[in-house]
Design a protein around this motif. Structure first.
Motif, PDB file in Angstrom:
ATOM      1  N   SER A 109       1.981 -22.008   5.756  1.00  0.00           N
ATOM      2  CA  SER A 109       3.276 -21.498   6.226  1.00  0.00           C
ATOM      3  C   SER A 109       4.487 -22.398   5.964  1.00  0.00           C
ATOM      4  CB  SER A 109       3.174 -21.223   7.732  1.00  0.00           C
ATOM      5  OG  SER A 109       3.054 -22.441   8.441  1.00  0.00           O
ATOM      6  N   ASN A 125      -2.914 -17.234   1.140  1.00  0.00           N
ATOM      7  CA  ASN A 125      -1.970 -16.154   1.440  1.00  0.00           C
ATOM      8  C   ASN A 125      -2.206 -14.917   0.569  1.00  0.00           C
ATOM      9  OD1 ASN A 125      -1.085 -18.311   2.902  1.00  0.00           O
ATOM     10  ND2 ASN A 125       1.009 -18.312   2.148  1.00  0.00           N
ATOM     11  N   LYS A 178       3.826 -14.970   0.043  1.00  0.00           N
ATOM     12  CA  LYS A 178       3.925 -13.959   1.118  1.00  0.00           C
ATOM     13  C   LYS A 178       4.370 -12.610   0.534  1.00  0.00           C
ATOM     14  CE  LYS A 178       3.384 -14.449   5.007  1.00  0.00           C
ATOM     15  NZ  LYS A 178       2.158 -14.383   5.848  1.00  0.00           N
TER      16      LYS A 178
END
Ligand code: NAD
Ligand code: TYD
Length: 360
Positions: A109, A125, A178
């Protein structure tokens, strides 16, 4: 720390779900529940929904911390399974037994780490989301919430807001990974009719955030009277949302969101990094001379701002925490939980800090 509710990696999940005390129990898998937002979400859903049982599925990377859920370690409605979302065997083991819904937080993240090394971001991810989706399809999962970020939209100028129709234009390896996962989710909805929804939220703050992100990093440095490293001119803008508001938005999407839809979630609290830094210095009563301007982040997005009117209209959700109050409580939480911070600020963390900032 030993977590009594840990499910051994035997690939048998000895949990009896179904009817409990006359109530039908819903079995929910939360991926990444030992991280910042996932742990806050688990706390919230167990408190608000007595008929939910949670399996927390987490790899315990550097950012995953069982201590984030220490207060719940004896809760009979929470189980922990250590595993990797990119490993099919692990994922199948968790999803096989009557799981009806998944909230997917697990990810690498941190933007700065993605600049140092994008490999883990691609693996967890992107590949992790694909492996999870395939298993979720095979196990007939009924609701799947994919937790994403406003960073997939790229950067704004001085005006305007991201809506759900803003084209994706990710600028960092993190946001590109993402955005990739968002598109894979979209394709599974479109191609297979898979019941997924995606949330895209702005910058979170609150308790249990790993001290690599701006707010907990600066609080923990200031506590030690160390300087705080502001990137560039400090005029980049982020829209800050309290983690509880993000979690209540995810819960609203899980319960009321329309399949296939994207929902933006934001805090309506835009601040420059410098405004935020001054607020932290004031809260902690530290001299403003502790600001150290450092080399800017490569490709640093200038401004994020979210239009969350779709979630407000459709789901009846809105952010409720006033930023100044939320920030004050957050500072108080970190000051009251120095053991938590101190247990992180060792070994690997110090090597990362040295690599990223050049000194301690
Ligand atoms: P975090 O880094 O604090 O926690 C991530 C968790 O995922 C950790 O517990 C880690 O162990 C786990 N994990 C990582 N890779 C895994 C893997 N391969 N298998 C299983 N578990 C794995 O992250 P966070 O800040 O809580 O963010 C959670 C989610 O919310 C992420 O998907 C992130 O992109 C998204 N998001 C974060 C923010 C924010 O401001 N922090 C804003 C919007 C969206
Ligand atoms: P961060 O918390 O890393 O979140 P994101 O990059 O996902 O928005 O950073 C928030 C803002 O603070 C961002 O503009 C970068 C800036 N920043 C600093 O100025 N110094 C720091 O040491 C860090 C970690 C971030």
């Amino acid at each position: 720390m030993i977590f009594p509710n840990t499910i051994e990696k035997s690939y048998f999940i000895p949990i009896t779900f179904g009817i409990h005390k006359g109530l039908f129990m819903e079995k929910l898998v939360v991926t990444g529940g030992c991280g910042f937002i996932g742990s806050n979400f688990i706390r919230m859903i167990l408190e608000k929904e007595p008929t939910v049982e949670v399996i927390n599925f987490d790899l315990l990377t550097y950012a995953g911390n069982l201590a984030n859920l220490k207060d719940l370690e004896k809760n009979p409605r929470l189980k922990f399974f250590k595993g990797d979302i990119a490993n099919k065997q692990d994922v199948d083991a968790v999803l096989k037994d009557g799981v009806s819904s998944v909230v997917h937080f697990a990810a690498e993240s941190h933007v700065d780490r993605s600049i140092l090394d994008s490999g883990p971001f691609i693996r967890s991810n992107i590949v992790g989301t694909q492996v999870l989706l395939d298993s979720a399809r095979a196990h007939n999962i009924k609701r799947f919430v994919h937790v994403s970020t406003d960073e997939v939209y790229g950067s704004l100028g001085d005006t305007g807001f991201f809506t759900e129709d803003t084209p994706l234009a990710p600028n960092s390896p993190y946001s590109a990974s993402k955005a990739s996962s968002d598109l894979i989710v979209r394709s599974y909805v479109h191609t297979f009719g898979f019941p997924a929804m995606t949330t895209r939220c702005s910058n979170n703050y609150g308790p249990y955030q790993f001290p690599e992100k701006l707010i907990p990093l600066f609080i923990s440095n200031l506590q030690r009277n160390e300087q705080v490293p502001v990137y560039g001119d400090g005029l980049n803008v982020r829209d800050w949302i309290h983690v509880n508001d993000h979690c209540s938005g995810i819960l609203a999407v899980l319960r009321k969101g329309r399949v296939g839809e994207v929902y933006n979630l934001g805090g309506k609290s835009e601040r420059t990094n410098l405004e935020l830094t001054h607020a932290l210095l004031n809260n902690l009563q530290k001299p403003h001379s502790l600001i150290r301007y450092v080399k800017d982040r490569p490709g640093h997005d200038k401004r994020y701002a979210i239009d969350c009117s779709k979630a407000e209209k459709e789901l009846g959700w809105t952010p409720t925490v006033i930023f100044e109050e939320g920030l004050k409580h957050t500072v108080e939480w970190y000051l009251a939980n120095t053991d938590w911070i101190n247990s992180i600020r060792t070994g690997d963390y110090l090597s990362y800090y040295q690599k990223q900032y050049g000194h301690r």
